[in-house]
Write a protein that holds these residues in place. Sequence first.
Motif, mmCIF file in Angstrom:
data_model
loop_
_atom_site.group_PDB
_atom_site.id
_atom_site.type_symbol
_atom_site.label_atom_id
_atom_site.label_comp_id
_atom_site.label_asym_id
_atom_site.label_seq_id
_atom_site.Cartn_x
_atom_site.Cartn_y
_atom_site.Cartn_z
ATOM 1 N N THR A 91 0.828 -1.206 0.000
ATOM 2 C CA THR A 91 0.000 0.000 0.000
ATOM 3 C C THR A 91 0.859 1.252 0.000
ATOM 4 O O THR A 91 0.576 2.219 -0.725
ATOM 5 C CB THR A 91 -0.931 0.000 1.221
ATOM 6 N N ILE A 92 1.937 1.255 0.787
ATOM 7 C CA ILE A 92 2.802 2.437 0.855
ATOM 8 C C ILE A 92 3.570 2.619 -0.453
ATOM 9 O O ILE A 92 3.842 3.753 -0.879
ATOM 10 C CB ILE A 92 3.753 2.367 2.067
ATOM 11 N N ASP A 93 3.929 1.519 -1.107
ATOM 12 C CA ASP A 93 4.583 1.619 -2.422
ATOM 13 C C ASP A 93 3.639 2.263 -3.436
ATOM 14 O O ASP A 93 4.058 3.083 -4.263
ATOM 15 C CB ASP A 93 5.008 0.233 -2.913
ATOM 16 N N GLN A 94 2.385 1.890 -3.363
ATOM 17 C CA GLN A 94 1.376 2.493 -4.239
ATOM 18 C C GLN A 94 1.241 3.986 -3.940
ATOM 19 O O GLN A 94 1.127 4.810 -4.854
ATOM 20 C CB GLN A 94 0.034 1.782 -4.049
ATOM 21 N N ALA A 95 1.265 4.325 -2.659
ATOM 22 C CA ALA A 95 1.179 5.728 -2.255
ATOM 23 C C ALA A 95 2.369 6.530 -2.780
ATOM 24 O O ALA A 95 2.208 7.681 -3.232
ATOM 25 C CB ALA A 95 1.107 5.833 -0.739
ATOM 26 N N LEU A 96 3.560 5.939 -2.740
ATOM 27 C CA LEU A 96 4.752 6.635 -3.226
ATOM 28 C C LEU A 96 4.648 6.906 -4.725
ATOM 29 O O LEU A 96 4.966 8.013 -5.189
ATOM 30 C CB LEU A 96 6.006 5.814 -2.921
ATOM 31 N N ASP A 97 4.180 5.926 -5.466
ATOM 32 C CA ASP A 97 4.001 6.106 -6.918
ATOM 33 C C ASP A 97 3.010 7.240 -7.201
ATOM 34 O O ASP A 97 3.260 8.113 -8.045
ATOM 35 C CB ASP A 97 3.509 4.802 -7.544
ATOM 36 N N VAL A 111 5.037 10.441 2.484
ATOM 37 C CA VAL A 111 5.043 9.024 2.112
ATOM 38 C C VAL A 111 6.423 8.415 2.356
ATOM 39 O O VAL A 111 6.541 7.303 2.896
ATOM 40 C CB VAL A 111 4.625 8.834 0.638
ATOM 41 N N LEU A 112 7.475 9.129 2.004
ATOM 42 C CA LEU A 112 8.834 8.612 2.203
ATOM 43 C C LEU A 112 9.122 8.369 3.683
ATOM 44 O O LEU A 112 9.764 7.379 4.045
ATOM 45 C CB LEU A 112 9.856 9.596 1.625
ATOM 46 N N GLY A 113 8.629 9.263 4.526
ATOM 47 C CA GLY A 113 8.823 9.074 5.962
ATOM 48 C C GLY A 113 8.134 7.818 6.469
ATOM 49 O O GLY A 113 8.714 7.040 7.234
ATOM 50 N N GLU A 114 6.910 7.599 6.019
ATOM 51 C CA GLU A 114 6.168 6.407 6.454
ATOM 52 C C GLU A 114 6.748 5.136 5.819
ATOM 53 O O GLU A 114 6.717 4.060 6.433
ATOM 54 C CB GLU A 114 4.688 6.555 6.107
ATOM 55 N N LEU A 115 7.285 5.267 4.613
ATOM 56 C CA LEU A 115 7.960 4.125 3.985
ATOM 57 C C LEU A 115 9.177 3.731 4.821
ATOM 58 O O LEU A 115 9.411 2.537 5.058
ATOM 59 C CB LEU A 115 8.383 4.492 2.562
ATOM 60 N N ASP A 116 9.930 4.721 5.284
ATOM 61 C CA ASP A 116 11.074 4.449 6.163
ATOM 62 C C ASP A 116 10.630 3.677 7.403
ATOM 63 O O ASP A 116 11.269 2.703 7.805
ATOM 64 C CB ASP A 116 11.722 5.771 6.587
ATOM 65 N N ARG A 117 9.523 4.118 8.004
ATOM 66 C CA ARG A 117 9.038 3.473 9.231
ATOM 67 C C ARG A 117 8.707 2.002 8.988
ATOM 68 O O ARG A 117 9.071 1.123 9.791
ATOM 69 C CB ARG A 117 7.807 4.214 9.751
ATOM 70 N N LEU A 118 8.044 1.711 7.880
ATOM 71 C CA LEU A 118 7.682 0.328 7.570
ATOM 72 C C LEU A 118 8.911 -0.495 7.189
ATOM 73 O O LEU A 118 9.019 -1.676 7.561
ATOM 74 C CB LEU A 118 6.648 0.295 6.446
#
Length: 322
Positions: A91-97, A111-118
Amino acid sequence: NLGNYEESLASLRKASEVATKQKATADKAIIEDLLAVYYFTHGNVDDARSHWLEALSGGIAVGNLALQADVLVALSALQQVGGHLDQAMKTIDQALDLSRRSKNLYIESRVLGELDRLQLLAGKLVEAQASIDEALQIDRLNRYDWEPGHLLYLANLNVAQSKTDKALEIGTSARDLAIKNDNYLVFIQSSLFLGNGYVRTGRPDQGIRMIELSRKGISEQNKPLFDSLEGYNRTASLPYLQVSILEGLASAYAAARRPDDALKTWEDMYEISTRSGFSLARAESATMVADLWKLKNDFTKAIEFYARAAEASAAAGNEQSR
């Protein structure tokens, strides 16, 4: 508006009614996103999820890529909390795109910050470092208000990299910037990070002092840290944040070998999470209360709270399966 949350809810509901009557789908989608945030911070996860799904549907209907990305970040967090990390990562990868296609750097940084967290939760430290570095670079170039929160994420990453002293230094910077920016949420989160950090490094009294003072929004000199202490106190009294503060404080009391204070704090957390409907927090606190009563050889109370923990765990499982 400095913590006037009940007024905010009334305003949002009225705005939602107007947008619905006028068939203003774009406006309605944004309002649904804001309503979801309100319900989440007040412990109503089911309503939050429903409003976020409505916001996502509206965002797709009007082609608002930034809103879609923003909502997907929130939904990914719910998936992660529900134990579905792989799904959350997708889901976060989709959000980044979507955020990159939208050309909205503010959302992309979030989004990048939350991607880091995951990525950190998934043990992907190299990837997490790249994500948070990119987020902070965007923040600093554009003076975005995500920076204190992203500094805190960087501090957590340093803990995972066994750079404890560096982590505490970065955590302090995050807290200082949060105070400067009147960012109540990150102030609380960074204060808990530092408090628990002091506990883990053998300074439990310092950690407890940090959390106790931060809970009140005051300095070591008992002076307010924010222009509007009333606004801060209203924010800190939100169920989501009350539970976070009490959890950190109870853990610190336990580490300092203050079982009576720990028990009282876990009981407070149980009461708040029960009133607000936070089933996961209710299950955790009930279990901790039961364990402490067991240590006191009060098996009647221990059994009572173990039963409550089992009930709350079952309720949390039902919520996550929806």
